[in-house]
Design a protein around this motif. Sequence first.
Motif, PDB file in Angstrom:
ATOM      1  N   PRO A 196     -17.740  36.765 -51.177  1.00 19.32           N
ATOM      2  CA  PRO A 196     -18.784  36.722 -52.201  1.00 19.32           C
ATOM      3  C   PRO A 196     -19.219  35.287 -52.447  1.00 19.32           C
ATOM      4  O   PRO A 196     -18.505  34.352 -52.087  1.00 19.32           O
ATOM      5  CB  PRO A 196     -18.095  37.313 -53.427  1.00 19.32           C
ATOM      6  N   PRO A 197     -20.392  35.106 -53.064  1.00 17.64           N
ATOM      7  CA  PRO A 197     -20.868  33.752 -53.341  1.00 17.64           C
ATOM      8  C   PRO A 197     -19.837  32.971 -54.151  1.00 17.64           C
ATOM      9  O   PRO A 197     -19.155  33.541 -55.000  1.00 17.64           O
ATOM     10  CB  PRO A 197     -22.141  33.975 -54.155  1.00 17.64           C
ATOM     11  N   PRO A 198     -19.718  31.672 -53.880  1.00 23.12           N
ATOM     12  CA  PRO A 198     -18.724  30.855 -54.585  1.00 23.12           C
ATOM     13  C   PRO A 198     -18.904  30.922 -56.102  1.00 23.12           C
ATOM     14  O   PRO A 198     -20.021  30.875 -56.611  1.00 23.12           O
ATOM     15  CB  PRO A 198     -18.999  29.440 -54.077  1.00 23.12           C
ATOM     16  N   GLY A 199     -17.798  31.049 -56.782  1.00 18.75           N
ATOM     17  CA  GLY A 199     -17.802  31.097 -58.241  1.00 18.75           C
ATOM     18  C   GLY A 199     -16.439  30.677 -58.747  1.00 18.75           C
ATOM     19  O   GLY A 199     -15.561  30.290 -57.975  1.00 18.75           O
ATOM     20  N   ARG A 200     -16.274  30.744 -60.039  1.00 18.08           N
ATOM     21  CA  ARG A 200     -14.988  30.381 -60.645  1.00 18.08           C
ATOM     22  C   ARG A 200     -14.100  31.618 -60.741  1.00 18.08           C
ATOM     23  O   ARG A 200     -14.564  32.694 -61.119  1.00 18.08           O
ATOM     24  CB  ARG A 200     -15.193  29.769 -62.023  1.00 18.08           C
ATOM     25  N   VAL A 201     -12.832  31.420 -60.407  1.00 18.73           N
ATOM     26  CA  VAL A 201     -11.844  32.488 -60.467  1.00 18.73           C
ATOM     27  C   VAL A 201     -10.755  32.055 -61.448  1.00 18.73           C
ATOM     28  O   VAL A 201     -10.140  31.003 -61.265  1.00 18.73           O
ATOM     29  CB  VAL A 201     -11.236  32.761 -59.069  1.00 18.73           C
ATOM     30  N   GLU A 202     -10.541  32.852 -62.494  1.00 14.11           N
ATOM     31  CA  GLU A 202      -9.533  32.560 -63.510  1.00 14.11           C
ATOM     32  C   GLU A 202      -8.150  32.961 -62.991  1.00 14.11           C
ATOM     33  O   GLU A 202      -7.978  34.066 -62.477  1.00 14.11           O
ATOM     34  CB  GLU A 202      -9.823  33.345 -64.793  1.00 14.11           C
ATOM     35  N   VAL A 203      -7.193  32.058 -63.147  1.00 11.96           N
ATOM     36  CA  VAL A 203      -5.820  32.303 -62.723  1.00 11.96           C
ATOM     37  C   VAL A 203      -4.894  31.839 -63.838  1.00 11.96           C
ATOM     38  O   VAL A 203      -5.091  30.763 -64.406  1.00 11.96           O
ATOM     39  CB  VAL A 203      -5.497  31.533 -61.414  1.00 11.96           C
TER      40      VAL A 203
ATOM     41  N   THR B 201     -17.103  22.500 -42.017  1.00  8.23           N
ATOM     42  CA  THR B 201     -18.440  22.942 -42.423  1.00  8.23           C
ATOM     43  C   THR B 201     -18.780  22.544 -43.853  1.00  8.23           C
ATOM     44  O   THR B 201     -19.929  22.654 -44.264  1.00  8.23           O
ATOM     45  CB  THR B 201     -18.576  24.472 -42.272  1.00  8.23           C
ATOM     46  N   GLY B 202     -17.786  22.087 -44.635  1.00  4.95           N
ATOM     47  CA  GLY B 202     -18.032  21.625 -45.997  1.00  4.95           C
ATOM     48  C   GLY B 202     -18.528  22.699 -46.945  1.00  4.95           C
ATOM     49  O   GLY B 202     -19.295  22.411 -47.856  1.00  4.95           O
ATOM     50  N   LEU B 203     -18.068  23.932 -46.762  1.00  2.00           N
ATOM     51  CA  LEU B 203     -18.502  25.025 -47.619  1.00  2.00           C
ATOM     52  C   LEU B 203     -17.546  25.207 -48.787  1.00  2.00           C
ATOM     53  O   LEU B 203     -16.325  25.196 -48.605  1.00  2.00           O
ATOM     54  CB  LEU B 203     -18.561  26.333 -46.824  1.00  2.00           C
ATOM     55  N   GLN B 204     -18.094  25.382 -49.973  1.00  2.00           N
ATOM     56  CA  GLN B 204     -17.242  25.724 -51.126  1.00  2.00           C
ATOM     57  C   GLN B 204     -17.008  27.233 -51.069  1.00  2.00           C
ATOM     58  O   GLN B 204     -17.928  28.015 -50.935  1.00  2.00           O
ATOM     59  CB  GLN B 204     -17.933  25.366 -52.442  1.00  2.00           C
ATOM     60  N   LEU B 205     -15.707  27.611 -51.164  1.00  2.00           N
ATOM     61  CA  LEU B 205     -15.346  29.030 -51.141  1.00  2.00           C
ATOM     62  C   LEU B 205     -15.206  29.589 -52.543  1.00  2.00           C
ATOM     63  O   LEU B 205     -15.595  30.718 -52.810  1.00  2.00           O
ATOM     64  CB  LEU B 205     -14.050  29.226 -50.348  1.00  2.00           C
ATOM     65  N   CYS B 206     -14.633  28.791 -53.446  1.00  2.00           N
ATOM     66  CA  CYS B 206     -14.525  29.157 -54.862  1.00  2.00           C
ATOM     67  C   CYS B 206     -13.926  27.973 -55.621  1.00  2.00           C
ATOM     68  O   CYS B 206     -13.563  26.969 -55.029  1.00  2.00           O
ATOM     69  CB  CYS B 206     -13.666  30.411 -55.066  1.00  2.00           C
ATOM     70  N   GLN B 207     -13.847  28.129 -56.929  1.00  2.00           N
ATOM     71  CA  GLN B 207     -13.159  27.191 -57.796  1.00  2.00           C
ATOM     72  C   GLN B 207     -12.092  27.966 -58.549  1.00  2.00           C
ATOM     73  O   GLN B 207     -12.387  29.021 -59.108  1.00  2.00           O
ATOM     74  CB  GLN B 207     -14.114  26.538 -58.796  1.00  2.00           C
ATOM     75  N   LEU B 208     -10.870  27.459 -58.538  1.00  2.74           N
ATOM     76  CA  LEU B 208      -9.794  28.098 -59.289  1.00  2.74           C
ATOM     77  C   LEU B 208      -9.676  27.418 -60.641  1.00  2.74           C
ATOM     78  O   LEU B 208      -9.605  26.195 -60.717  1.00  2.74           O
ATOM     79  CB  LEU B 208      -8.462  27.950 -58.555  1.00  2.74           C
ATOM     80  N   VAL B 209      -9.686  28.210 -61.708  1.00  4.33           N
ATOM     81  CA  VAL B 209      -9.487  27.693 -63.056  1.00  4.33           C
ATOM     82  C   VAL B 209      -8.103  28.185 -63.479  1.00  4.33           C
ATOM     83  O   VAL B 209      -7.894  29.378 -63.701  1.00  4.33           O
ATOM     84  CB  VAL B 209     -10.550  28.210 -64.041  1.00  4.33           C
ATOM     85  N   VAL B 210      -7.142  27.249 -63.542  1.00  3.53           N
ATOM     86  CA  VAL B 210      -5.763  27.593 -63.871  1.00  3.53           C
ATOM     87  C   VAL B 210      -5.484  27.167 -65.301  1.00  3.53           C
ATOM     88  O   VAL B 210      -5.657  25.995 -65.657  1.00  3.53           O
ATOM     89  CB  VAL B 210      -4.772  26.909 -62.902  1.00  3.53           C
ATOM     90  N   SER B 211      -5.048  28.122 -66.120  1.00  3.79           N
ATOM     91  CA  SER B 211      -4.701  27.807 -67.519  1.00  3.79           C
ATOM     92  C   SER B 211      -3.630  28.752 -68.019  1.00  3.79           C
ATOM     93  O   SER B 211      -3.364  29.769 -67.470  1.00  3.79           O
ATOM     94  CB  SER B 211      -5.941  27.886 -68.403  1.00  3.79           C
TER      95      SER B 211
END
Length: 124
Positions: free
Chosen positions: A53-60, A114-124
Amino acid sequence: MTFPHARFRPLLAVLALGMTLLMASACGSSSAAPGASTVKEIAVTIAGKTVTPPPGRVEVAKGQTVRITVTGDVTDVAHVHGYDKAADLKPGTPATIEFVADQDGLFEVETHETGLQLCQLVVS
């Protein structure tokens, strides 16, 4: 005397059980409490430099195990910044990065060549 609704009782019981199980599994897929034993599964596919899926933030949740599976169409390396975890990507073969999210913050997951962003992990 029997009520016309009596023949529907078994069906209603099955439906109620199904809804209970569905709600329990949906609740289990939300963010886990710190130290929880659930695994946060993240699956990403790369085709023609398009990430799905398009890169987005994933809460962990801090302390949660994270399993990122990447399937690409070219040779590359997937990398989780801040955790220094990586996996070699080979065309058409899923590669997995697994680790415990034990640091708070925002962490980029990207490919090197390729320098592609796959996602961002938000860890809290």
